[in-house]
Design a protein around this motif. Structure first.
Motif, mmCIF file in Angstrom:
data_model
loop_
_atom_site.group_PDB
_atom_site.id
_atom_site.type_symbol
_atom_site.label_atom_id
_atom_site.label_comp_id
_atom_site.label_asym_id
_atom_site.label_seq_id
_atom_site.Cartn_x
_atom_site.Cartn_y
_atom_site.Cartn_z
ATOM 1 N N ASN A 1 1.237 -1.400 -0.366
ATOM 2 C CA ASN A 1 -0.201 0.106 -0.088
ATOM 3 C C ASN A 1 1.087 1.139 -0.333
ATOM 4 N N GLY A 2 1.876 1.295 -1.205
ATOM 5 C CA GLY A 2 2.816 2.051 -0.652
ATOM 6 C C GLY A 2 3.942 2.372 0.555
ATOM 7 N N LEU A 3 3.130 1.517 1.445
ATOM 8 C CA LEU A 3 4.810 1.958 2.528
ATOM 9 C C LEU A 3 5.520 0.798 3.020
ATOM 10 N N PRO A 4 6.556 1.325 2.990
ATOM 11 C CA PRO A 4 7.864 0.061 3.313
ATOM 12 C C PRO A 4 7.689 -0.599 4.348
ATOM 13 N N ILE A 5 7.696 -2.448 4.472
ATOM 14 C CA ILE A 5 8.352 -3.018 5.060
ATOM 15 C C ILE A 5 9.501 -3.780 5.496
ATOM 16 N N THR B 1 15.876 10.478 9.088
ATOM 17 C CA THR B 1 16.812 9.830 8.195
ATOM 18 C C THR B 1 17.397 8.015 8.185
ATOM 19 N N ASP B 2 17.695 7.543 8.029
ATOM 20 C CA ASP B 2 18.382 6.299 7.348
ATOM 21 C C ASP B 2 19.591 6.364 7.223
ATOM 22 N N PRO B 3 20.041 5.860 7.979
ATOM 23 C CA PRO B 3 21.327 5.688 8.586
ATOM 24 C C PRO B 3 21.560 4.266 8.120
ATOM 25 N N PHE B 4 20.823 3.031 8.203
ATOM 26 C CA PHE B 4 21.512 2.243 7.765
ATOM 27 C C PHE B 4 20.969 1.238 7.180
ATOM 28 N N ASN B 5 21.422 2.206 5.683
ATOM 29 C CA ASN B 5 21.147 1.816 3.949
ATOM 30 C C ASN B 5 20.155 0.972 3.751
ATOM 31 N N PHE B 6 18.857 0.611 4.873
ATOM 32 C CA PHE B 6 18.102 -0.307 4.176
ATOM 33 C C PHE B 6 16.862 0.444 2.780
ATOM 34 N N GLY B 7 17.695 1.274 2.241
ATOM 35 C CA GLY B 7 17.564 1.397 0.885
ATOM 36 C C GLY B 7 17.907 0.972 -0.415
ATOM 37 N N ASN C 1 13.548 8.487 1.174
ATOM 38 C CA ASN C 1 14.007 9.217 2.586
ATOM 39 C C ASN C 1 13.151 9.767 3.116
ATOM 40 N N GLU C 2 12.260 10.139 2.384
ATOM 41 C CA GLU C 2 10.835 10.398 2.875
ATOM 42 C C GLU C 2 9.768 9.491 3.606
ATOM 43 N N LYS C 3 10.193 8.353 2.407
ATOM 44 C CA LYS C 3 8.721 6.738 3.102
ATOM 45 C C LYS C 3 9.631 6.600 4.380
ATOM 46 N N PHE C 4 10.449 6.734 4.376
ATOM 47 C CA PHE C 4 11.225 5.429 5.690
ATOM 48 C C PHE C 4 11.054 6.319 7.258
ATOM 49 N N GLU D 1 7.568 6.544 7.833
ATOM 50 C CA GLU D 1 6.355 5.805 7.962
ATOM 51 C C GLU D 1 6.721 4.066 7.928
ATOM 52 N N ALA D 2 8.090 3.464 7.500
ATOM 53 C CA ALA D 2 7.972 2.363 7.436
ATOM 54 C C ALA D 2 7.970 1.436 8.463
ATOM 55 N N LYS D 3 7.359 0.263 8.405
ATOM 56 C CA LYS D 3 7.517 -0.478 9.417
ATOM 57 C C LYS D 3 8.420 -1.485 9.547
ATOM 58 N N VAL D 4 9.227 -1.073 11.009
ATOM 59 C CA VAL D 4 10.677 -2.706 11.019
ATOM 60 C C VAL D 4 9.892 -3.621 11.971
ATOM 61 N N GLU D 5 10.281 -4.772 11.239
ATOM 62 C CA GLU D 5 10.096 -6.261 12.344
ATOM 63 C C GLU D 5 11.841 -6.174 12.502
ATOM 64 N N VAL D 6 11.869 -6.584 14.017
ATOM 65 C CA VAL D 6 14.016 -6.989 14.136
ATOM 66 C C VAL D 6 13.534 -8.435 14.462
#
Length: 419
Positions: free
Chosen positions: A305-309, A362-368, A387-390, A392-397
């Protein structure tokens, strides 16, 4: 025929044996070891250089094998409208020309970084042929001039060698990253990550408290300080600890030493370091564990739905260094308890640092780098604006940890505790 061959050989020898017309003797140049940059008072930029020049010593009577040459180090600061203009002004009043081919460190003040002026300064430096892109870059909380002045050889050698040794210690502890000028410059331009720099500062002597209430066994994470704040007495006058976070070329926040370790784990750049966890059976005691990544982190990104998981899997392992409580964690049943406690400890730290970076956008983790695979063209990727979408990302660890070694003791004695 022989005469022609002889003329050709002589001509070739003349060309080969001719020296460079612009060659410079080592005594005619001053090698810059460090560069400090901050906002100036009399002009736009304040530039500080620490130089080392090889000169003949005054004592010409030295005997034996001891060389009469000695390395001299001096620091010069100037306010100028540009980097090149400032260097020109310094050269105008020096018998030796400044040479930047061996510069090891660039120091940028935090004020300059927060005002988003780094890009304006870095771009001309990238074009400068004498500046190598392997030059290390750091951000300092106070004055860049003071940091460069205070950087001296600690146990012999030169200041530049001391700085390089200090930066290498980051690889052994994970408390700060090592970032080159090339990596930082590419980070500013990147559409799939944001740049990060190590934090430095002159050590504050008041951080070490001589008097006060004695330690009361309250648990705290190792390295939860920023550079300059470590409670120590003696040692180096400068300090590196933590990291500065950026959005493009503007500094937007910073991570302390403990948070930086979590970031390094996610980036897959954590070589090794000692984490200290609370003893799960006796929380008033601690267990230090020499920890390392057992393999590169697994990062999978999907777009829903346009958002990163983001699904992040980190596998680690380590060796128990001490068990203060004296509880025998050496057997298979008990060792699982330590592993579960370490998984909980790392999971909490990693989730906390991810949330902090998302709040700073800010995404310093290089997820992109993993997310970009879902886009078939550069145009589509740039329109998505990672860089704008990060934020709103859902992160599962998912964390995994295994104890590999429990130390030199086969079994802990009931009445003995480790230090």
């Amino acid at each position: 025929m022989k005469k022609i061959i002889l003329i050709i050989l002589v001509t070739m020898l003349m060309l080969i044996m001719t020296s460079c017309y612009d060659a410079r003797e080592i005594t005619s140049v001053s090698f810059v070891q460090m560069i400090g940059v901050e906002q100036g008072i009399s002009d736009k930029w304040r530039i500080t250089v620490k130089i080392a020049s090889m000169q003949n010593g005054d004592d010409s009577s030295s005997k034996g094998s001891e060389s009469s040459q000695q390395t001299q180090t001096k620091t010069i600061t100037i306010d100028a409208p540009s980097f090149h203009g400032g260097i020109n002004l310094i050269n105008a009043n020096m018998p030796q020309k400044l040479d930047f081919t061996h510069a090891k460190l660039m120091v940028i003040s935090e004020d300059l970084a927060q005002n988003g002026l780094i890009g304006e300064y870095i771009t001309p430096l990238i074009r400068f042929r004498e500046i190598r892109r392997t030059l290390n870059v750091i951000v300092v909380e106070g004055s860049a001039q003071e940091f460069v002045e205070k950087t001296e050889a600690f146990t012999g050698g030169s200041p530049s060698r001391a700085v390089i040794s200090l930066l290498k210690q980051g690889e052994n502890t994970g408390f700060y990253p090592r970032i080159s000028l090339n990596d930082f410059y590419n980070g500013i331009k990147s559409t799939y990550r944001q740049p990060v720099l190590p934090l430095g500062n002159v050590h504050k002597e008041e951080s070490f408290k001589e008097d006060g209430r004695a330690f009361t066994m309250e648990f705290s994470n190792t390295g939860e300080f920023f550079a300059g704040d470590t409670p120590r007495k003696g040692g180096n006058s400068i300090e590196l600890l933590g990291s500065a976070l950026f959005v493009d070329d503007k500094m937007v926040g910073k991570l302390n030493g403990h948070e930086t370790r979590m970031m390094m784990l996610i980036r897959g750049e954590f070589n090794k370091g000692i984490f200290t966890i609370q003893d799960p059976k006796s929380p008033e005691w601690i267990i230090p564990i020499d920890t390392r990544l057992s393999r590169k982190p697994g990062i999978k990104v999907s777009i829903e739905n346009g958002l990163p998981i983001i699904r992040l899997e980190i596998k680690t392992e380590g060796d128990i260094l001490a068990i203060q409580s004296g509880i025998d964690y050496g057997n298979e049943k008990m060792i699982i308890i330590v592993e579960q406690e370490m998984v909980k400890y790392l999971g909490e730290g990693i989730n906390r640092v991810i949330r902090k970076c998302q709040s700073l956008n800010t995404d310093p983790f290089n997820f992109g780098r993993s997310a970009v695979r879902h886009f078939s063209t550069i145009h589509e990727w740039e329109n998505y604006n990672w860089n704008e979408k990060f934020k709103e990302a859902k992160v599962e660890v998912k964390i995994d940890f295994k104890v590999r070694r429990t130390g030199g003791l086969l079994r802990t004695s009931d009445n003995m505790r480790d230090d």
